[in-house]
Design an enzyme around this catalytic site. Sequence first.
Site, PDB file in Angstrom:
ATOM      1  N   SER A   1      41.058  36.520  39.910  1.00 26.71           N
ATOM      2  CA  SER A   1      39.915  35.629  39.794  1.00 26.71           C
ATOM      3  C   SER A   1      40.426  34.195  39.899  1.00 26.71           C
ATOM      4  O   SER A   1      41.248  33.771  39.086  1.00 26.71           O
ATOM      5  CB  SER A   1      39.225  35.866  38.449  1.00 26.71           C
TER       6      SER A   1
ATOM      7  N   LYS B   1      38.635  36.907  44.127  1.00 28.09           N
ATOM      8  CA  LYS B   1      37.306  36.543  43.611  1.00 28.09           C
ATOM      9  C   LYS B   1      37.349  35.052  43.352  1.00 28.09           C
ATOM     10  O   LYS B   1      38.226  34.567  42.641  1.00 28.09           O
ATOM     11  CB  LYS B   1      37.022  37.318  42.338  1.00 28.09           C
ATOM     12  N   LEU B   2      36.404  34.340  43.956  1.00 24.87           N
ATOM     13  CA  LEU B   2      36.364  32.891  43.791  1.00 24.87           C
ATOM     14  C   LEU B   2      35.188  32.523  42.887  1.00 24.87           C
ATOM     15  O   LEU B   2      34.059  32.944  43.127  1.00 24.87           O
ATOM     16  CB  LEU B   2      36.203  32.224  45.168  1.00 24.87           C
TER      17      LEU B   2
ATOM     18  N   ASN C   1      28.749  33.088  37.507  1.00 25.54           N
ATOM     19  CA  ASN C   1      28.525  33.005  36.053  1.00 25.54           C
ATOM     20  C   ASN C   1      27.177  32.364  35.728  1.00 25.54           C
ATOM     21  O   ASN C   1      27.092  31.417  34.934  1.00 25.54           O
ATOM     22  CB  ASN C   1      29.663  32.248  35.361  1.00 25.54           C
TER      23      ASN C   1
ATOM     24  N   GLU D   1      28.614  37.900  42.282  1.00 29.16           N
ATOM     25  CA  GLU D   1      28.528  38.328  40.888  1.00 29.16           C
ATOM     26  C   GLU D   1      27.658  37.353  40.088  1.00 29.16           C
ATOM     27  O   GLU D   1      27.877  36.139  40.138  1.00 29.16           O
ATOM     28  CB  GLU D   1      29.965  38.375  40.336  1.00 29.16           C
TER      29      GLU D   1
ATOM     30  N   LYS E   1      32.740  45.505  31.922  1.00 25.95           N
ATOM     31  CA  LYS E   1      33.682  44.901  30.969  1.00 25.95           C
ATOM     32  C   LYS E   1      33.482  45.611  29.638  1.00 25.95           C
ATOM     33  O   LYS E   1      32.406  45.489  29.023  1.00 25.95           O
ATOM     34  CB  LYS E   1      33.397  43.414  30.788  1.00 25.95           C
TER      35      LYS E   1
HETATM   36  O1  SMG Z   1      40.542  38.233  33.201  1.00 25.50           O
HETATM   37  O2  SMG Z   1      41.310  37.891  35.179  1.00 25.50           O
HETATM   38  C1  SMG Z   1      40.520  37.676  34.278  1.00 25.50           C
HETATM   39  C2  SMG Z   1      39.418  36.663  34.508  1.00 25.50           C
HETATM   40  C3  SMG Z   1      38.269  37.307  35.181  1.00 25.50           C
HETATM   41  O3  SMG Z   1      36.778  35.709  36.049  1.00 25.50           O
HETATM   42  C4  SMG Z   1      37.031  36.444  35.146  1.00 25.50           C
HETATM   43  N1  SMG Z   1      36.228  36.575  34.060  1.00 25.50           N
HETATM   44  O4  SMG Z   1      32.751  36.096  34.502  1.00 25.50           O
HETATM   45  O5  SMG Z   1      34.013  37.618  35.227  1.00 25.50           O
HETATM   46  C5  SMG Z   1      33.863  36.583  34.586  1.00 25.50           C
HETATM   47  C6  SMG Z   1      34.989  35.879  33.898  1.00 25.50           C
HETATM   48  C7  SMG Z   1      34.716  35.707  32.432  1.00 25.50           C
HETATM   49  C8  SMG Z   1      35.676  34.841  31.729  1.00 25.50           C
HETATM   50  S1  SMG Z   1      35.571  33.194  32.247  1.00 25.50           S
HETATM   51  C9  SMG Z   1      36.430  32.218  31.139  1.00 25.50           C
HETATM   52 MG    MG Z   2      31.800  37.403  35.962  1.00 19.00          MG
END
Ligand code: SMG
Ligand code: MG
Length: 374
Positions: free
Chosen positions: A140, A166-167, A196, A219, A268
């Site tokens: 990510s 994932k960007l 997000n 996403e 998750k």
């Molecule tokens: O754990 O590699 C990781 C991060 C993956 O982007 C990630 N998580 O929305 O999916 C998401 C985010 C939530 C945490 S953002 C601080």
């Molecule tokens: Mg997410």
Amino acid sequence: MKLLSLRLHHLEMPLVAPFTTSFGTQTAKRCFLVEAQLQTDAGEVVTGWGENVALDRPMYSSEYLDGAADVVERWLAPLLFAADDLTAETVGHVLRKVVGNPMAKASVEMAVLDAQLRAEGRSFASYLGAVERTVPSGVSVGIQDSVAATVGAVGGYLDQGYARIKLKIRPGADVAHVAAVRREFGDDLPFQVDANAAYTLVDAAHLRRLDEFDLLLIEQPLGEADIRQHAQLARLMRTPICLDESVVSAEAAADAIALGAASVINVKPGRVGGYLEARRIHDLSRANGVAVWCGGMLETGIGRAANAALAALPGFTLPGDISGSDRFYSEDITTEPVRMHDGVVDVPTGPGFGVEVDPAKLERFRTALVEIPA
Ligand code: SMG
Ligand code: MG
């Protein structure tokens, strides 16, 4: 089993670089580990570890770190200590009168599960019915200040061998960054974005501009409660809609699927209340022809090890956010860091989650230790 003791180890670990999402920038990871000691029916005393994934501020979810610790201490622990015949499979039932707070619940269920499997000498992967020995490792990538910086960051991770990018995106840092990554790294790059919840349905025409880049998925473009609006957006866009924040339980997953709000789900375990609920969402999604993949919450080596086992279930058909420890941490708290090699992470085979907490590292990163009285 009977719960004998429960301790919360509060940690603060520096990140190797700031991580920016649509809701803010993070430079350190704060979390707590749950250490549970249980006595088995045979009289053996076993220890299990869980990890709480709540962020320190309530901006990803309403649940946040200090609140989750308070819920564990004041509301979950007494129920767990009072249970005479506790198993990982009954934790959810024992805690059923506490509304919400899935991340708090997940962290204690995880510790009980680890202890139970260690007592049985069984790996988490075997318990779940995992079918893969390795899982593809996606990374990510946080929002960067410029398009050039985004291309540079993505290139760095691809050089390391990550299997999927994932960007993170937000209004003002989306189409141009995505276009540049596609241009630079080609059409074959497995590539997806995560907003997000930064957009509204009013942005549909703008979001539709992402369709030409053949992303694996977008996403959580809209708000957590906007299941129906995601369904509407799905009819307006060609890019598959994946839900993250909105899927807080198997029931929420069932609703999202029935309404056509998601053709992909980011699973998750913390967000949905634990690994057992995560497996139920896997089963439900698979039965409905909806793809799932394992998300990440910048877990330490404990959470990442458990995620790798989950992602080895047959319905996890897309690469997860299961990067190596060094993606976020120069040092992890487990004796062995999680390693990404050849674009994959190995599924642990040892008893429980298959990883050991390193006592010296635990002490180094620990900011507080709370013993919850029985
Ligand atoms: O754990 O590699 C990781 C991060 C993956 O982007 C990630 N998580 O929305 O999916 C998401 C985010 C939530 C945490 S953002 C601080
Ligand atoms: Mg997410």
